[in-house]
Motif scaffolding. Structure first.
Motif, PDB file in Angstrom:
ATOM      1  N   VAL A 109       1.042  11.744 -10.108  1.00 21.73           N
ATOM      2  CA  VAL A 109       0.151  12.715 -10.229  1.00 21.73           C
ATOM      3  C   VAL A 109       0.905  13.985 -10.364  1.00 21.73           C
ATOM      4  O   VAL A 109       0.328  15.009 -11.159  1.00 21.73           O
ATOM      5  CB  VAL A 109      -0.781  12.743  -8.932  1.00 21.73           C
ATOM      6  N   ILE A 110       1.854  14.264  -9.476  1.00 22.85           N
ATOM      7  CA  ILE A 110       2.617  15.518  -9.555  1.00 22.85           C
ATOM      8  C   ILE A 110       3.432  15.687 -11.018  1.00 22.85           C
ATOM      9  O   ILE A 110       3.459  16.502 -11.510  1.00 22.85           O
ATOM     10  CB  ILE A 110       3.681  15.472  -8.408  1.00 22.85           C
ATOM     11  N   LEU A 111       3.904  14.230 -11.523  1.00 22.06           N
ATOM     12  CA  LEU A 111       4.545  14.495 -12.765  1.00 22.06           C
ATOM     13  C   LEU A 111       3.434  14.890 -13.941  1.00 22.06           C
ATOM     14  O   LEU A 111       3.913  15.430 -14.874  1.00 22.06           O
ATOM     15  CB  LEU A 111       4.976  12.963 -13.195  1.00 22.06           C
ATOM     16  N   VAL A 112       2.360  14.312 -13.957  1.00 20.71           N
ATOM     17  CA  VAL A 112       1.483  14.656 -14.840  1.00 20.71           C
ATOM     18  C   VAL A 112       1.042  16.231 -14.770  1.00 20.71           C
ATOM     19  O   VAL A 112       0.874  16.903 -15.721  1.00 20.71           O
ATOM     20  CB  VAL A 112      -0.028  13.868 -14.777  1.00 20.71           C
TER      21      VAL A 112
ATOM     22  N   GLU B   9       0.781  -1.065  -0.092  1.00 19.53           N
ATOM     23  CA  GLU B   9       0.092   0.017  -0.119  1.00 19.53           C
ATOM     24  C   GLU B   9       1.032   1.164  -0.099  1.00 19.53           C
ATOM     25  O   GLU B   9       0.756   2.361  -0.888  1.00 19.53           O
ATOM     26  CB  GLU B   9      -0.917  -0.016   1.194  1.00 19.53           C
ATOM     27  N   GLY B  10       2.053   1.323   0.892  1.00 21.32           N
ATOM     28  CA  GLY B  10       2.767   2.397   0.851  1.00 21.32           C
ATOM     29  C   GLY B  10       3.537   2.635  -0.569  1.00 21.32           C
ATOM     30  O   GLY B  10       3.698   3.872  -0.870  1.00 21.32           O
ATOM     31  N   ILE B  11       3.947   1.495  -1.012  1.00 19.86           N
ATOM     32  CA  ILE B  11       4.588   1.723  -2.523  1.00 19.86           C
ATOM     33  C   ILE B  11       3.935   2.156  -3.344  1.00 19.86           C
ATOM     34  O   ILE B  11       4.002   3.239  -4.167  1.00 19.86           O
ATOM     35  CB  ILE B  11       5.187   0.244  -2.764  1.00 19.86           C
ATOM     36  N   PHE B  12       2.511   1.765  -3.557  1.00 21.10           N
ATOM     37  CA  PHE B  12       1.702   2.238  -4.351  1.00 21.10           C
ATOM     38  C   PHE B  12       1.156   3.577  -3.895  1.00 21.10           C
ATOM     39  O   PHE B  12       0.892   4.463  -4.977  1.00 21.10           O
ATOM     40  CB  PHE B  12       0.239   1.280  -4.562  1.00 21.10           C
ATOM     41  N   LYS B  13       1.186   4.154  -2.980  1.00 20.40           N
ATOM     42  CA  LYS B  13       0.570   5.526  -2.575  1.00 20.40           C
ATOM     43  C   LYS B  13       1.565   6.393  -3.023  1.00 20.40           C
ATOM     44  O   LYS B  13       1.292   7.320  -3.727  1.00 20.40           O
ATOM     45  CB  LYS B  13       0.455   5.861  -1.227  1.00 20.40           C
ATOM     46  N   ALA B  14       2.781   6.111  -2.845  1.00 22.67           N
ATOM     47  CA  ALA B  14       4.143   6.940  -3.213  1.00 22.67           C
ATOM     48  C   ALA B  14       4.037   6.948  -4.660  1.00 22.67           C
ATOM     49  O   ALA B  14       4.353   8.049  -5.195  1.00 22.67           O
ATOM     50  CB  ALA B  14       5.424   6.391  -2.617  1.00 22.67           C
ATOM     51  N   GLY B  15       3.737   6.007  -5.621  1.00 19.91           N
ATOM     52  CA  GLY B  15       3.998   5.756  -6.960  1.00 19.91           C
ATOM     53  C   GLY B  15       2.702   6.588  -7.333  1.00 19.91           C
ATOM     54  O   GLY B  15       2.818   7.518  -8.622  1.00 19.91           O
ATOM     55  N   MET B  16       1.414   6.599  -6.994  1.00 17.28           N
ATOM     56  CA  MET B  16       0.477   7.293  -7.241  1.00 17.28           C
ATOM     57  C   MET B  16       0.621   8.780  -7.306  1.00 17.28           C
ATOM     58  O   MET B  16       0.358   9.555  -8.164  1.00 17.28           O
ATOM     59  CB  MET B  16      -0.561   7.089  -6.543  1.00 17.28           C
ATOM     60  N   TRP B  17       1.195   9.182  -6.011  1.00 14.34           N
ATOM     61  CA  TRP B  17       1.536  10.729  -5.770  1.00 14.34           C
ATOM     62  C   TRP B  17       2.537  11.264  -6.666  1.00 14.34           C
ATOM     63  O   TRP B  17       2.468  12.271  -7.483  1.00 14.34           O
ATOM     64  CB  TRP B  17       1.769  10.892  -4.384  1.00 14.34           C
ATOM     65  N   THR B  18       3.463  10.396  -6.954  1.00 18.45           N
ATOM     66  CA  THR B  18       4.698  10.722  -7.841  1.00 18.45           C
ATOM     67  C   THR B  18       4.048  10.923  -9.284  1.00 18.45           C
ATOM     68  O   THR B  18       4.390  11.912  -9.963  1.00 18.45           O
ATOM     69  CB  THR B  18       5.726   9.772  -7.982  1.00 18.45           C
TER      70      THR B  18
ATOM     71  N   ALA C 156       1.243  21.414 -17.086  1.00 14.97           N
ATOM     72  CA  ALA C 156       1.678  23.062 -16.864  1.00 14.97           C
ATOM     73  C   ALA C 156       2.620  23.632 -18.019  1.00 14.97           C
ATOM     74  O   ALA C 156       2.462  24.603 -18.448  1.00 14.97           O
ATOM     75  CB  ALA C 156       2.156  23.249 -15.341  1.00 14.97           C
ATOM     76  N   ILE C 157       3.638  22.519 -18.266  1.00 16.16           N
ATOM     77  CA  ILE C 157       4.811  23.030 -18.979  1.00 16.16           C
ATOM     78  C   ILE C 157       4.093  23.116 -20.495  1.00 16.16           C
ATOM     79  O   ILE C 157       4.306  23.964 -21.203  1.00 16.16           O
ATOM     80  CB  ILE C 157       5.943  22.212 -19.079  1.00 16.16           C
TER      81      ILE C 157
END
Length: 58
Positions: A35-38, A24-33, A43-44
Motif C-alpha cells: 500500500v505504501i509503495l503504491v 497473518e503477520g507476514i501478510f499484514k506486513a506485505g500488505m502495508w508495504t 504521488a511521484i
C-alpha cells in the motif's frame, strides 16, 4: 553474525507464535508495504505530470 539474524528472528517467531499468527503477520506486513509503495509511486507520477503539463503561470 548479521547473516544469522533473520534466521534467528524466524526461529523466534516459529517457536512463540502459532503458524496462523505467523502467516497473518507476514501478510499484514506485505500488505502495508504494498500500500505504501503504491501511494508513493502514484504521488511521484502525479508530481511528474504536474511538472510536465502544468507549465509556468508567469
Amino acid at each position: 553474525m548479521k547473516k544469522f539474524m533473520p534466521l534467528a528472528l524466524v526461529a523466534l517467531f516459529a517457536t512463540t507464535l502459532s503458524s496462523c499468527e505467523l502467516v497473518e503477520g507476514i501478510f499484514k506486513a506485505g500488505m502495508w508495504t504494498g500500500v505504501i509503495l503504491v501511494v508513493v509511486v502514484v504521488a511521484i507520477i502525479i508530481w511528474i505530470a504536474a511538472k510536465l503539463f502544468g507549465g509556468s503561470k508567469d
